[in-house]
Design a protein around this motif. Structure first.
Motif, short mmCIF file in Angstrom:
data_model
loop_
_atom_site.label_atom_id
_atom_site.label_comp_id
_atom_site.label_asym_id
_atom_site.label_seq_id
_atom_site.Cartn_x
_atom_site.Cartn_y
_atom_site.Cartn_z
N LEU A 130 0.82 -1.21 0.00
CA LEU A 130 0.00 0.00 0.00
C LEU A 130 0.85 1.26 0.00
O LEU A 130 0.57 2.22 -0.73
N ILE A 131 1.90 1.28 0.81
CA ILE A 131 2.68 2.51 0.95
C ILE A 131 3.74 2.66 -0.14
O ILE A 131 4.31 3.74 -0.30
N SER A 132 4.01 1.58 -0.86
CA SER A 132 5.00 1.68 -1.94
C SER A 132 4.36 1.87 -3.30
O SER A 132 5.04 2.14 -4.28
N GLY A 133 3.04 1.74 -3.35
CA GLY A 133 2.33 1.90 -4.62
C GLY A 133 2.00 3.34 -4.92
O GLY A 133 2.39 4.27 -4.21
N ASN A 134 1.25 3.52 -5.98
CA ASN A 134 0.87 4.87 -6.41
C ASN A 134 -0.64 5.09 -6.32
O ASN A 134 -1.24 5.74 -7.18
N LEU A 135 -1.25 4.53 -5.29
CA LEU A 135 -2.68 4.72 -5.11
C LEU A 135 -2.99 6.19 -4.84
O LEU A 135 -2.28 6.85 -4.08
N PRO A 136 -4.05 6.72 -5.46
CA PRO A 136 -4.39 8.13 -5.27
C PRO A 136 -5.13 8.36 -3.95
O PRO A 136 -6.31 8.71 -3.92
N CYS A 137 -4.43 8.14 -2.85
CA CYS A 137 -5.06 8.36 -1.54
C CYS A 137 -4.00 8.83 -0.56
O CYS A 137 -2.80 8.67 -0.77
N GLU A 138 -4.48 9.42 0.53
CA GLU A 138 -3.59 10.01 1.53
C GLU A 138 -3.49 9.16 2.80
O GLU A 138 -2.62 9.41 3.64
N GLY A 139 -4.38 8.21 2.95
CA GLY A 139 -4.36 7.38 4.15
C GLY A 139 -5.30 6.20 4.00
O GLY A 139 -6.01 6.06 3.00
N PHE A 140 -5.29 5.35 5.03
CA PHE A 140 -6.10 4.13 4.99
C PHE A 140 -6.83 3.93 6.32
O PHE A 140 -6.26 4.16 7.39
N TYR A 141 -8.09 3.51 6.21
CA TYR A 141 -8.83 3.06 7.38
C TYR A 141 -8.47 1.61 7.64
O TYR A 141 -8.63 0.75 6.77
N LEU A 142 -7.99 1.33 8.84
CA LEU A 142 -7.69 -0.03 9.25
C LEU A 142 -8.80 -0.54 10.17
O LEU A 142 -9.56 0.25 10.75
N LYS A 143 -8.89 -1.86 10.30
CA LYS A 143 -9.91 -2.47 11.16
C LYS A 143 -9.40 -2.57 12.59
O LYS A 143 -8.50 -3.37 12.87
N LEU A 144 -9.95 -1.76 13.48
CA LEU A 144 -9.60 -1.85 14.89
C LEU A 144 -10.54 -2.86 15.55
O LEU A 144 -11.75 -2.64 15.62
N VAL A 145 -9.97 -3.96 16.01
CA VAL A 145 -10.75 -5.05 16.61
C VAL A 145 -10.63 -4.92 18.13
O VAL A 145 -9.56 -5.17 18.70
N ASN A 146 -11.72 -4.51 18.79
CA ASN A 146 -11.73 -4.29 20.23
C ASN A 146 -12.28 -5.53 20.94
O ASN A 146 -13.47 -5.82 20.86
N TYR A 147 -11.41 -6.25 21.64
CA TYR A 147 -11.84 -7.46 22.34
C TYR A 147 -12.34 -7.09 23.74
O TYR A 147 -11.71 -6.32 24.46
N PHE A 148 -13.48 -7.71 24.12
CA PHE A 148 -14.08 -7.41 25.42
C PHE A 148 -14.01 -8.57 26.40
O PHE A 148 -14.34 -8.42 27.57
N SER A 149 -13.61 -9.74 25.93
CA SER A 149 -13.43 -10.89 26.80
C SER A 149 -12.48 -11.85 26.09
O SER A 149 -11.98 -11.56 25.00
#
Length: 337
Positions: A114-133
């Motif tokens: 992702l960071i070495s390519g030439n995608l026309p974007c400034e950032g990425f949404y990542l999946k934050l997995v919040n564990y509760f138990s």
């Protein structure tokens, strides 16, 4: 001796080297820090560690693991500390993690791509997995912008629950941040006593913010979320109602409707909850969580056939788009069975 924050960013585009900087703010994280850093050790090119007053071995451990360690006095403002860490970064891309979070090693190659390519974007949404138990399916998913280009105009805002996405969108528009299947595993909610301490700290910070700016919708939402997590549903509902009156159409509105309905469910205000859900469903028709809660409210009132019909609808819908909504895992699958 503290290194003071510089008035102007030092990381101009001309001075940056290709690569990925990990930026962290920490305090008393000697137990969590090694696991976090080891999860990205073979991915990042530098580690920026900003310590806000540790009394344990956090600084020593960070240095031993190759981090560049900076100290910053804690002022009750998470965005300020985050932004100080960004100023120290010398690479073209930035990854932000907390000490109680880890990345999955098999996803490193995707990040590098992702960071070495030439995608026309400034950032990425990542999946934050919040564990509760410790149950593997007991978690929620949040979309968080934690991987983004290192530019001085991109800075965090919000003294609590800080985010960098608004500043990136303000400069480049909504389409400049893309969702990607990269997971951040967050286990900070497993320690309930520590969670209560952090929540009390956050409420104190937000009380000060409210005194200075009582109509800030995001601060009202953040306060409601803290009260919600403490189980104070009545006061949380009050905060969310105020948020909704100020933030219609914002990126937290769907979550406000969801949490308001949960509050009504817990307070046995079933008809009020159904009214809230109807409003939310009209705005967010693909948010499965709102339909699932409608089924719960009907079930609590003894309307079992109606509840079954609605839950069948949630099964047909499936889980909602993760990059648009925060929701418990399985809300469009097994939870509705």
């Amino acid at each position: 001796m503290f290194r003071l924050m510089q008035k102007h960013p030092v990381n101009s585009a001309d001075s940056l080297a290709d690569g990925l900087s990990l930026c962290m703010i920490v305090r008393n994280e000697e137990k969590n820090l090694p696991k976090c850093i080891h999860s990205v050790k073979n991915l990042v090119d530098e580690i920026i560690l900003v310590d806000t007053g540790s009394r344990d071995r956090t600084i020593e451990i960070g240095r031993n693991l190759g981090a560049k360690v900076f100290s910053l006095p804690w002022t009750g403002d998470f965005a300020r500390a985050r932004n100080f860490s960004l100023v120290q970064a010398t690479k073209t891309w930035i990854l932000v993690l907390d000490a109680d979070e880890t990345l999955r090693s098999h996803e490193h190659s995707l990040i590098k791509e992702l960071i070495s390519g030439n995608l026309p974007c400034e950032g990425f949404y990542l999946k934050l997995v919040n564990y509760f138990s410790n149950y593997p399916d007991d978690y929620t998913i949040d979309a968080v912008c934690r991987l983004f280009k290192n530019k001085p105009q991109y800075r965090f805002s919000g003294s609590v629950h800080e985010s960098i996405a608004p500043s990136i969108i303000n400069y480049q528009g909504n389409s400049c941040i893309r969702p990607v299947e990269v997971h951040i595993d967050h286990r900070g909610y497993l320690n309930q006593s520590l969670l209560k301490q952090k929540s009390a700290r956050n409420i104190n910070i937000l009380d000060l913010e409210a005194a200075n700016n009582p109509t800030d919708a995001y601060n009202l939402y953040a306060m409601g979320t803290e009260l919600f997590q403490q189980g104070n549903y009545e006061d949380a509902l009050t905060q969310f109602r105020q948020t909704l009156s100020l933030s219609a159409g914002s990126n937290v509105t769907a979550d406000v409707y969801f949490k308001m309905a949960v509050c009504c469910l817990e307070l046995a205000q079933y008809q009020q909850g159904l009214k809230i859900l109807k409003q939310g469903q009209n705005i967010f028709p693909d948010f499965t969580g709102l339909w699932y809660l409608q089924g719960m409210l009907e079930f609590r009132q003894g309307n079992y056939q109606q509840a079954a019909r609605i839950w069948q609808q949630t099964l047909d819908m499936g889980d909602p788009p993760w990059h648009r909504y925060t929701f418990p895992y399985g809300i469009g699958t097994y939870l509705s069975l």
